[in-house]
Scaffold this active site. Structure first.
Site, PDB file in Angstrom:
ATOM      1  N   ASP A 218       1.058  -1.413  -0.013  1.00  0.00           N
ATOM      2  CA  ASP A 218       0.531  -0.323  -0.231  1.00  0.00           C
ATOM      3  C   ASP A 218       0.584   0.967  -0.304  1.00  0.00           C
ATOM      4  OD1 ASP A 218      -1.957   2.144   0.639  1.00  0.00           O
ATOM      5  OD2 ASP A 218      -2.947   0.649   1.755  1.00  0.00           O
ATOM      6  N   HIS A 219       0.626   2.020  -1.057  1.00  0.00           N
ATOM      7  CA  HIS A 219       1.729   2.847  -1.274  1.00  0.00           C
ATOM      8  C   HIS A 219       1.719   4.276  -0.860  1.00  0.00           C
ATOM      9  CE1 HIS A 219       4.413   4.803  -2.941  1.00  0.00           C
ATOM     10  NE2 HIS A 219       4.552   4.979  -4.808  1.00  0.00           N
TER      11      HIS A 219
END
Ligand code: CAO
Length: 428
Positions: free
Chosen positions: A398-399
């Site tokens: 999850d950036h």
């Protein structure tokens, strides 16, 4: 006096469940510990046993109902004499004591029914009158078979004692349904119906919830997948040498088990990967426990049992625990709690094949490791090619919580720890 049987708490945090099947009918004689209702939560399916025996006096719940913990399912008259002769059908003997509800994968893979071909004439569909679900007596295995074959058991005429529905009745009904399909009509023209070869099946609650969660994950999590490879040539030699020692303890020394330990060390070094994102508060929540979910492929579907506090276990203990969990997953004996609370997931498809894949993050986690098949490849080292066993790794993250550079560092750490396990000791 009738004893009320209400939906028990199936697992911590599980507040409701959907009734997928009533396993008894009013008037049935049941024993304490006998499964009386089958329910599904968003995590798993479970057969729920009655804590008391007697005669089922009344049934309040019906299939499809979503019940909250504490809602009334049925009433049991403990004093009542058996209302009917027990069916001499070969069913497994129920346990004497009420066991805790066990999660199990849904076996339902109903045979897809062919869509009826579109007919120009528009008529009301011929529907069978639906009997009340509680009015039909049938064994759990027969109810299950009916679901698998897509047969509404309440419409089946039973040939057993007192009208009890038996397995041949269900099979006959399934065959009759199949024969009926071409005669049915649709209520409106449907463009998609021209594809005569397509089949449809209703999603189980678990598949629907999984689909919803994956869609939500796909839509809300800005995914990035980073790829790397680990040279596991030396590691594989060591793994084969130490395999017997672990086997003597009751486990299997596998790549997956070693990765569970390596991942714990990597998560400690990169705490942003052992986290979740709270967008409402605008916070990243760091977990200080290391519960590693391991995707297990079973004939009943994908299950993700969790190795809890994996950082506190020795590698041998992880091997034993993983062997136990994988077996429990395959035999549908996983408890719901054993699939909850993971902080990171490993999905190893290498036993099947593939050169790489992009796994989807399982929220509220922020990362997942995908492992593909190790292969011997020519690797250019010191001026010449050497045959080395290379393990493909993919980290989806999850950036919002993990920067690209940290994702790459995390994965490199995992690869290097497999290549030179001494690195792990430096981190302890
Ligand atoms: N590369 C090459 N071989 C591999 C491998 C890899 N990455 N991973 C496993 N293998 C080999 C093992 O060495 C073993 O071979 P031997 O029997 O000769 O020792 C064989 O494949 C089977 O492995 P295993 O299943 O016994 O052990 P495991 O710990 O590696 O895997 C488990 C356990 C539960 C992860 C696995 O059985 C499984 O279910 N994998 C599928 C996971 C999945 O479905 N993921 C998708 C989720 S996203 O949709």
């Amino acid at each position: 006096m009738a004893t009320e049987f209400r939906l028990p708490e199936l697992a911590e945090g599980v507040t409701s469940a959907t009734v997928t099947s009533l396993l008894v009918a009013a008037g049935d004689t049941i024993e304490a510990g006998q499964a009386v209702v089958e329910v599904e939560t968003d995590k798993a399916a479970a057969e729920v046993p009655s804590p008391v025996g007697g005669t089922v006096a009344s049934i309040q719940a019906k299939e499809g109902d979503t019940l909250n913990v504490g809602d009334l399912i049925l009433e049991v008259d403990e004093a009542a004499a058996p209302a009917a002769q027990p069916e001499p059908e070969p069913e497994p003997a129920p346990p004497k004591k009420a066991p805790p509800p066990k999660a199990r994968a849904k076996p339902e893979k109903p045979t897809p029914k062919k869509r009826p071909a579109a007919k120009p004439e528009v008529k009301a569909p011929a529907t069978k009158p639906a009997a009340k679900s509680t009015s039909v007596a049938a064994a759990p295995s027969v109810r299950r078979l009916a679901r698998e074959l897509g047969v509404d058991i309440n419409t089946v005429e039973g040939s057993g004692a007192g009208g009890r529905v038996l397995e041949p009745d269900v099979r006959a009904a399934a065959n009759a349904d199949a024969a009926e399909v071409p005669a049915e009509t649709v209520t409106a023209p449907d463009d998609t119906a021209v594809e005569a070869s397509e089949g449809r099946e209703a999603m189980s609650t678990i598949r629907r919830r999984t689909a919803e969660r994956l869609t939500e994950a796909w839509q809300t999590i800005p995914h990035v997948t980073n790829f790397d490879k680990a040279d596991i040539t030396d590691f594989e030699k060591l793994r084969k040498r130490a395999g017997d020692q672990v086997a003597a303890a009751g486990g299997k020394l596998t790549v997956t088990a070693v990765l569970v330990k390596v991942i714990c060390a990597a998560l400690k070094k990169y705490p942003q990967v052992n986290a979740s994102v709270d967008m409402e508060q605008g916070e990243v929540v760091y977990k200080d426990e290391y519960h590693i979910g391991v995707a297990a492929d079973t004939e009943h579907g994908l299950l993700v049992p969790v190795v809890r506090n994996a950082d506190h276990l020795t590698l041998t203990q992880v091997c034993v625990e993983l062997t136990r969990l994988a077996e429990a997953a395959r035999t549908r004996k996983l408890a719901i709690e054993e699939m909850q609370g993971g902080t990171f997931t490993i999905s190893n498809l290498g036993g099947i094949g593939g050169t790489g894949f992009t796994p989807i993050v399982n929220p509220p986690q922020v990362a997942i490791l995908g492992v593909s098949r190790a292969r011997v490849e020519p690797v250019y080292t010191d001026g010449r090619f050497e045959p080395r066993t290379m393990l493909p790794l993919a980290l989806s993250y999850d950036h919002r919580a993990v920067d690209g550079a940290d994702g790459a560092r995390f994965l490199r750490f995992v690869a290097e720890a497999l290549e030179q396990p001494l690195i792990l000791m430096l981190e302890e």
